[in-house]
Design an enzyme around this catalytic site. Structure first.
Site, short mmCIF file in Angstrom:
data_model
loop_
_atom_site.label_atom_id
_atom_site.label_comp_id
_atom_site.label_asym_id
_atom_site.label_seq_id
_atom_site.Cartn_x
_atom_site.Cartn_y
_atom_site.Cartn_z
N ALA A 1 0.84 -1.21 0.00
CA ALA A 1 0.00 0.00 0.00
C ALA A 1 0.86 1.26 0.00
CB ALA A 1 -0.92 0.00 1.22
N ASP B 1 20.58 3.65 -8.04
CA ASP B 1 21.86 4.38 -7.99
C ASP B 1 22.57 4.28 -9.34
OD1 ASP B 1 21.54 4.85 -5.11
OD2 ASP B 1 21.80 2.68 -4.99
N ARG C 1 12.66 5.79 8.87
CA ARG C 1 13.34 6.45 9.99
C ARG C 1 12.53 7.69 10.38
NH1 ARG C 1 19.77 7.19 9.73
NH2 ARG C 1 20.12 8.33 11.66
N HIS D 1 23.65 0.52 -0.54
CA HIS D 1 22.71 1.53 -1.03
C HIS D 1 22.58 2.59 0.06
CE1 HIS D 1 19.30 3.69 -2.55
NE2 HIS D 1 18.65 3.44 -1.44
N GLY E 1 13.33 -2.31 0.51
CA GLY E 1 13.13 -1.54 1.75
C GLY E 1 14.44 -1.33 2.50
N ALA F 1 5.21 0.79 -4.21
CA ALA F 1 4.34 -0.27 -4.73
C ALA F 1 3.25 0.30 -5.63
CB ALA F 1 3.71 -1.04 -3.57
N ASN G 1 13.65 -2.80 11.86
CA ASN G 1 13.49 -3.51 10.58
C ASN G 1 14.11 -4.90 10.63
OD1 ASN G 1 11.91 -1.86 8.85
ND2 ASN G 1 13.55 -0.37 8.99
#
Ligand code: NAX
Length: 329
Positions: free
Chosen positions: A13, A159, A92, A187, A130, A17, A105
């Site tokens: 959601a 990137d 964050r 990343h 994520g 996505a 996480n």
């Protein structure tokens, strides 16, 4: 038409996505002849919003979408999945330390790794978007007993695409004229967009762009800080470009790479280029004709690149050590 494959998307959601699912439905990710069963995983508070996304997916009337399941139960969400695209992650918030974020996480990716191992298809591949994506992927890999480590990935393609676009702009060429652009490492803002091996129309970038000062400084920092620049301009983080990079990554992983070129994705290090084994590290990668992937070997790493690669490896080790201290790994 082929037999449908099952694709699980978490964070279904969320804003990435919202682009990604429609690109999957249109066939951009798995090709125009590959039907998909979508399994959309969210957390309970987002289930209403997810129902809205499902309504829109149905309203798009995609011929390639065979079935849609929306759930907040990971066992249900990963059932029979051939591909798990893990986009969902807790962002964050103000006052949160990096370590807090890794801890929150980390627990999510332990649970998801276990649920994938218990419920997904035997050929499952797990691609983490994520953040912090390299370390989230490391945690999922460690938690998914029985799934080979070469099935885990984390996204650095955004990137790569950002770096190619900067080089193309500077050289006054089209972005597709830029090849062989590797992102090394994490990343994050320590990533190293490697211009030393990149090419423009087959020529070394360093011969086409002779402004070494720009390549070694502005170019690298612009790519490293691009996410922050987008947030500043848009008031929200990169979403459509991230979804597009996720489509590019999966397509590259399932399609043999054109001769001589490579792409970037974080994979489990096998010790290539001296990177510690087991870290989820972005390398130059090629997909072979048989569908397996390999790290491009034999690139000459100059002193400048060595220093940059060491810095991003050090950060990934710190993240790994932090989750170890928290008892997650
Ligand atoms: P959003 O906050 O819009 O969406 C995230 C969604 O994940 C939310 O709907 C939330 O309910 C859901 N979620 C949270 N925990 C979950 C769980 N345990 N199971 C299932 N769903 C869960 O974020 P969005 O902009 O879509 O970004 C998603 C992630 O991608 C963030 O972590 C973001 O930092 C990361 N990104 C990674 C990039 C990369 O190149 N690797 C670039 C873009 C992006 O920054």
């Amino acid at each position: 038409m082929k037999t449908p494959i099952t694709v699980t998307v978490t964070g279904a959601a969320g804003q990435i996505a919202y682009s990604l699912l429609f690109r999957i439905g249109s066939g951009s990710m798995f090709g125009p002849e590959q039907p998909v069963n979508l399994r959309l995983l969210e957390i309970e508070p987002a289930m209403n919003a997810l129902q809205g996304v499902v309504m829109e997916l149905r309203d798009a009337a995609f011929p390639l979408i065979n079935d849609i399941v929306a759930t907040c139960d990971p066992a249900e969400g990963f059932k029979g999945a051939n591909w798990c695209i893990l986009v969902g992650s807790v962002p964050r918030k103000a006052g949160m330390e990096r370590k807090d974020l890794l801890g929150i996480n980390g627990k999510v990716f332990v649970g998801q790794g276990k649920a994938i191992a218990a419920n997904a298809a035997p050929d499952v591949r797990v691609f983490v978007v994520g953040n912090p994506c390299n370390t989230n992927s490391l945690i999922a890999k460690a938690s998914a007993a029985g799934i080979p480590e070469n099935r885990f990935f984390a996204m650095t393609r955004l990137d790569e695409n950002r770096a190619k676009s900067q080089l193309a702009d500077k050289a006054g060429v089209h972005v597709t004229d830029v090849t062989n652009l590797a992102i090394w490492g994490n990343h994050s803002s320590t990533q190293y967009p490697d211009f030393t091996h990149a090419k423009i129309n087959g020529k070394p970038v360093t011969e086409v762009i002779t402004d070494t000062e720009w390549l070694q400084n502005d170019f690298i920092t612009t790519v490293q800080q691009r996410g922050a620049a987008i947030i500043k301009a848009r008031g929200a983080s990169s979403a459509a470009s991230a979804a597009s990079a996720a489509v590019d990554t999966v397509r590259s992983l399932v399609t043999p790479t054109p001769e001589g070129d490579w792409y970037s994705v974080a994979v489990c290090s096998d010790g290539s280029y001296g990177i510690e084994k087991g870290l989820m590290f972005s390398f130059p990668i090629r997909t072979k004709a048989d569908g397996s992937w390999e790290i491009v070997q034999g690139l000459n790493i100059d002193a400048f690149s060595k220093e940059k690669i060491a810095a991003t490896e050090a950060e990934l080790k710190e993240e790994r050590d932090a989750v170890r201290e928290l008892g997650i790994l």
